[in-house]
Design an enzyme around this catalytic site. Structure first.
Site, PDB file in Angstrom:
ATOM      1  N   ASP A   1     -12.732  10.520   7.610  1.00  0.00           N
ATOM      2  CA  ASP A   1     -13.708  11.620   7.606  1.00  0.00           C
ATOM      3  C   ASP A   1     -13.652  12.453   8.892  1.00  0.00           C
ATOM      4  O   ASP A   1     -14.689  12.875   9.411  1.00  0.00           O
ATOM      5  CB  ASP A   1     -15.128  11.064   7.385  1.00  0.00           C
TER       6      ASP A   1
ATOM      7  N   LEU B   1      -6.174   7.802   1.986  1.00  0.00           N
ATOM      8  CA  LEU B   1      -4.863   8.243   1.513  1.00  0.00           C
ATOM      9  C   LEU B   1      -3.800   7.862   2.539  1.00  0.00           C
ATOM     10  O   LEU B   1      -4.060   7.820   3.743  1.00  0.00           O
ATOM     11  CB  LEU B   1      -4.860   9.755   1.309  1.00  0.00           C
TER      12      LEU B   1
ATOM     13  N   ARG C   1       0.828  -1.199   0.000  1.00  0.00           N
ATOM     14  CA  ARG C   1       0.000   0.000   0.000  1.00  0.00           C
ATOM     15  C   ARG C   1       0.868   1.257   0.000  1.00  0.00           C
ATOM     16  O   ARG C   1       0.545   2.258  -0.633  1.00  0.00           O
ATOM     17  CB  ARG C   1      -0.913  -0.021   1.228  1.00  0.00           C
TER      18      ARG C   1
ATOM     19  N   ALA D   1      -5.463  12.214   8.582  1.00  0.00           N
ATOM     20  CA  ALA D   1      -5.159  10.780   8.525  1.00  0.00           C
ATOM     21  C   ALA D   1      -6.332   9.898   8.958  1.00  0.00           C
ATOM     22  O   ALA D   1      -6.306   8.688   8.747  1.00  0.00           O
ATOM     23  CB  ALA D   1      -3.929  10.478   9.382  1.00  0.00           C
ATOM     24  N   GLY D   2      -7.362  10.496   9.556  1.00  0.00           N
ATOM     25  CA  GLY D   2      -8.492   9.705  10.028  1.00  0.00           C
ATOM     26  C   GLY D   2      -9.514   9.452   8.933  1.00  0.00           C
ATOM     27  O   GLY D   2      -9.368   9.899   7.791  1.00  0.00           O
TER      28      GLY D   2
ATOM     29  N   HIS E   1     -18.405  14.400   1.758  1.00  0.00           N
ATOM     30  CA  HIS E   1     -18.944  13.215   2.422  1.00  0.00           C
ATOM     31  C   HIS E   1     -20.468  13.356   2.526  1.00  0.00           C
ATOM     32  O   HIS E   1     -20.967  14.424   2.911  1.00  0.00           O
ATOM     33  CB  HIS E   1     -18.331  13.089   3.824  1.00  0.00           C
TER      34      HIS E   1
ATOM     35  N   ASN F   1     -12.405  16.709   0.974  1.00  0.00           N
ATOM     36  CA  ASN F   1     -13.269  15.560   0.704  1.00  0.00           C
ATOM     37  C   ASN F   1     -14.713  16.003   0.816  1.00  0.00           C
ATOM     38  O   ASN F   1     -15.042  16.881   1.622  1.00  0.00           O
ATOM     39  CB  ASN F   1     -12.992  14.454   1.732  1.00  0.00           C
TER      40      ASN F   1
END
Ligand code: GRF
Length: 218
Positions: free
Chosen positions: A148, A96, A68, A145-146, A112, A110
């Site tokens: 959403d 990501l 990955r 990094a989480g 959502h 992003n």
């Protein structure tokens, strides 16, 4: 950053939000240009849409990489080569990695289909139906990094009707996604939303931006 903003749009699916961005740009209501569209799968319908609109496309499929982290590094390098002002996740169904996040700090947005922090992750409209909430909507946020979890930039609200299933609710949410995403990109382009040193509103109150794009509830 100065308008028009150069965008790299990441997609996995249909691309209706990509279409909304392209349409708003063409209509002169979003001061940006889509420089490149990157998909994580070769059969994403959004790719065909991008090609028909003359946008440079790339496929960087995770399956093509043993690790990955190698996929993440390739994605970071490919995006960096295009030097976008913003990276926009428009229905991109992968998390990501650190290489991309580190290359574009506070520069990845992003969209959502829920009012975060409610219903993060997959199947947000189905989560909303199961929770029997009365309203839902969509959120544009900065990616961290989480899952959403990054800072919210703007939200718009729709009612959840008693007759709704997840599909009907998602369709209603998508109608406002198509207005909210170009509106937020434009607000960044004209300096009404600043991303540095922390995401914040300058010329517009959050409620002002919200009322601009949210349809009346009833
Ligand atoms: C949208 O509902 C977006 O909120 C979610 O994925 C969906 C993508 O739809 N992240 P589309 O491919 O833009 O039509």
């Amino acid at each position: 950053m100065s308008a028009p903003l150069s965008l790299a749009v990441l997609v996995s699916g249909r691309g209706s939000n990509l279409r909304a961005l392209l349409d708003a740009i063409e209509a002169g209501t979003c001061a940006a240009r889509v420089d490149t569209v990157v998909a994580d799968r070769a059969n994403a319908p959004a790719l065909e849409l991008a090609r028909t609109r003359g946008v440079f496309t790339q496929v960087i499929a995770a399956q093509a990489f043993a690790e990955r982290s190698a996929w993440d590094a390739e994605l970071a390098a490919s995006l960096a080569a295009r030097r976008p002002d913003l990276v926009v996740l428009a229905g991109f169904m992968r998390l990501l990695g650190s290489a991309v996040l580190a290359r574009f700090p506070r520069r990845i947005l992003n969209i959502h289909p829920a009012l975060l922090p409610a219903f993060p992750g997959v199947d947000a409209p189905a989560q909303a139906i199961r929770a029997r909430v009365c309203v839902s909507g969509c959120t544009v946020h900065v990616v961290d990094a989480g899952v959403d979890t990054g800072p919210v930039l703007a939200q718009a609200v729709v009612p959840v009707l008693p007759s709704d299933d997840a599909r009907a609710l998602h369709a209603r949410i998508q109608q406002i996604e198509h207005r909210l995403l170009p509106a937020v990109v434009h607000a960044i382009a004209i300096g009404k939303i600043a991303l540095d040193p922390e995401p914040r509103f300058l010329g517009a109150e959050p409620s002002e931006l919200g009322s601009l794009v949210s349809p009346p509830l009833w």
